[in-house]
Write an enzyme that holds these catalytic residues in place. Structure first.
Site, short mmCIF file in Angstrom:
data_model
loop_
_atom_site.label_atom_id
_atom_site.label_comp_id
_atom_site.label_asym_id
_atom_site.label_seq_id
_atom_site.Cartn_x
_atom_site.Cartn_y
_atom_site.Cartn_z
N GLY A 78 2.95 2.39 10.76
CA GLY A 78 3.95 3.45 10.59
C GLY A 78 4.72 3.79 11.85
O GLY A 78 5.42 4.80 11.91
N ASN A 107 0.87 -1.18 0.00
CA ASN A 107 0.00 0.00 0.00
C ASN A 107 0.91 1.23 0.00
O ASN A 107 1.51 1.55 1.02
CB ASN A 107 -0.89 -0.03 1.25
CG ASN A 107 -1.74 1.22 1.39
OD1 ASN A 107 -1.79 2.05 0.48
ND2 ASN A 107 -2.40 1.35 2.53
N TRP A 108 0.97 1.89 -1.14
CA TRP A 108 1.87 3.05 -1.25
C TRP A 108 1.29 4.30 -0.61
O TRP A 108 1.97 5.31 -0.51
CB TRP A 108 2.21 3.30 -2.73
CG TRP A 108 3.25 2.37 -3.27
CD1 TRP A 108 3.70 1.21 -2.70
CD2 TRP A 108 4.00 2.51 -4.49
NE1 TRP A 108 4.67 0.63 -3.48
CE2 TRP A 108 4.87 1.40 -4.59
CE3 TRP A 108 4.00 3.46 -5.51
CZ2 TRP A 108 5.75 1.23 -5.66
CZ3 TRP A 108 4.88 3.28 -6.59
CH2 TRP A 108 5.75 2.18 -6.66
N LYS A 109 0.02 4.26 -0.21
CA LYS A 109 -0.62 5.43 0.40
C LYS A 109 -0.40 6.66 -0.50
O LYS A 109 -0.40 6.50 -1.72
CB LYS A 109 -0.10 5.64 1.83
CG LYS A 109 -0.21 4.35 2.66
CD LYS A 109 0.06 4.53 4.12
CE LYS A 109 -0.11 3.19 4.84
NZ LYS A 109 0.03 3.29 6.29
N SER A 121 3.70 -2.06 10.32
CA SER A 121 5.15 -2.18 10.54
C SER A 121 5.72 -3.54 10.16
O SER A 121 6.62 -4.05 10.84
CB SER A 121 5.51 -1.82 11.99
OG SER A 121 5.17 -0.46 12.25
N GLY A 180 5.10 1.37 4.42
CA GLY A 180 6.41 1.97 4.15
C GLY A 180 7.40 1.04 3.46
O GLY A 180 8.12 1.46 2.54
N GLU A 225 -5.13 -4.64 10.80
CA GLU A 225 -4.08 -3.63 10.96
C GLU A 225 -4.31 -2.86 12.25
O GLU A 225 -5.10 -1.90 12.28
CB GLU A 225 -4.10 -2.65 9.78
CG GLU A 225 -3.82 -3.28 8.44
CD GLU A 225 -3.25 -2.26 7.45
OE1 GLU A 225 -2.12 -2.48 7.00
OE2 GLU A 225 -3.92 -1.25 7.17
N HIS A 229 -9.47 1.25 5.12
CA HIS A 229 -8.19 1.43 5.82
C HIS A 229 -8.39 2.37 7.01
O HIS A 229 -9.19 3.30 6.93
CB HIS A 229 -7.15 2.00 4.85
CG HIS A 229 -5.76 1.96 5.40
ND1 HIS A 229 -5.30 2.85 6.34
CD2 HIS A 229 -4.74 1.10 5.17
CE1 HIS A 229 -4.06 2.54 6.64
NE2 HIS A 229 -3.68 1.49 5.96
N GLU A 258 -6.74 4.74 8.04
CA GLU A 258 -6.52 6.16 7.70
C GLU A 258 -7.76 6.76 7.05
O GLU A 258 -8.04 7.94 7.20
CB GLU A 258 -5.27 6.28 6.81
CG GLU A 258 -4.01 6.03 7.62
CD GLU A 258 -2.84 5.46 6.85
OE1 GLU A 258 -2.85 5.51 5.60
OE2 GLU A 258 -1.91 4.95 7.49
P1 13P Z 1 3.26 0.44 7.58
O1 13P Z 1 3.73 -0.87 6.98
O2 13P Z 1 4.00 1.63 7.02
O3 13P Z 1 3.21 0.38 9.07
O4 13P Z 1 1.74 0.65 7.08
C1 13P Z 1 0.84 -0.38 7.25
C2 13P Z 1 -0.39 -0.04 6.50
O5 13P Z 1 -1.15 0.83 6.90
C3 13P Z 1 -0.66 -0.75 5.25
O6 13P Z 1 -1.95 -0.54 4.79
#
Ligand code: 13P
Length: 249
Positions: free
Chosen positions: A172, A11-13, A211, A233, A166, A96, A98
């Site tokens: 993150g 997931n590149w966000k 993470s 990430g 998650e 998600h 977020e």
């Molecule tokens: P990280 O791997 O950066 O913690 O992000 C996880 C995430 O939200 C994937 O959707």
């Protein structure tokens, strides 16, 4: 018993411009020689079509990070599931944390988006997870089970889909739950999925996200009921993402 193929999703966000397609290409080239896992990259919407063209015919699928619940209309700035599919996506991440936090998405809205995704022929990955406060209050299992019950629509029972656990506090942050905690929540997510959709949903993969790194991927992926990983990430660079893919093989 044969181990099923793990699903590794990047997931590149809100990261990635044209130059980032080099990373996607490097991942595709490395995956071609490795095999073993099912790999999906979810770039920002602006890159979906170009990435899908670039990766066409290789071993890496492309997904979106969200879609609107409606197929079209006066929704400035939004993208429909049909548009994602038309651009070459085959998967979409929905709900998600977020999106739930920053955009106030409710379980009912997530469920409507999941219905839109399946109507467009996309494979949804439905995200659930507790906050740190909810975990500290002893509510992690109840919160996640409620999110599963509310975010999975009826129409999903005969479809291909995945759920991603998650924990919000692990995203993150470099923090991860213990393997026992991951196993405990994944077992509860399985119970909630089957309670919601029936026995046919017993094989839907449950991904872990938060993470995931090259250093912890192997242990996490070997944990009971972990069907893959949703990686933020560490999916942005082929050098970080490939060891995670290899850990799943
Ligand atoms: P990280 O791997 O950066 O913690 O992000 C996880 C995430 O939200 C994937 O959707």
């Amino acid at each position: 018993m044969k181990q099923s193929v793990k699903m590794i999703v990047g997931n590149w966000k809100m990261n990635g411009v044209s130059a980032s397609l080099e990373q996607a290409q490097a991942i595709r080239d490395a995956v071609a020689g490795s095999g073993g896992a099912r790999v999906v990259l979810c770039p920002p919407a602006t890159l979906v079509a170009r990435m899908a063209d670039l990766l066409d015919g290789g071993g890496v699928a492309v997904g979106g990070q969200d879609c609107h619940a409606k197929p079209s209309g006066a929704f400035t700035g939004s993208i429909s599931a049909e548009m994602l599919a038309d651009a070459g996506a085959t998967v979409v991440i929905l709900g998600h944390s977020e999106r739930r936090t920053a955009f106030g998405e409710t379980d009912a809205e997530v469920a409507a988006k999941v219905e839109a995704a399946i109507a467009a022929g996309l494979e949804p990955i439905i995200c659930v997870g507790e906050t740190l406060e909810q975990r500290q209050a002893g509510d992690a299992i109840a919160v996640v089970s409620d999110q599963v019950a509310g975010s999975l629509p009826d129409g999903l029972s005969e479809r291909v889909f995945a759920v991603a656990y998650e924990p919000v506090w692990a995203i993150g942050t470099g923090l991860t739950p213990t393997l026992e905690q991951i196993a405990e929540v994944h077992a509860a997510v399985r119970v909630a999925i089957v309670a919601r959709l029936g026995e046919g949903a017993r094989t839907a993969p449950i991904l872990y996200g938060g993470s995931v790194k090259p250093e912890n991927a192997r242990d996490i992926l070997a944990t009971a009921e972990v069907g893959g990983a949703l990686v933020g990430g560490a999916s942005l660079k082929a050098a970080d993402f490939m060891p995670i893919i290899q850990a799943a093989a």
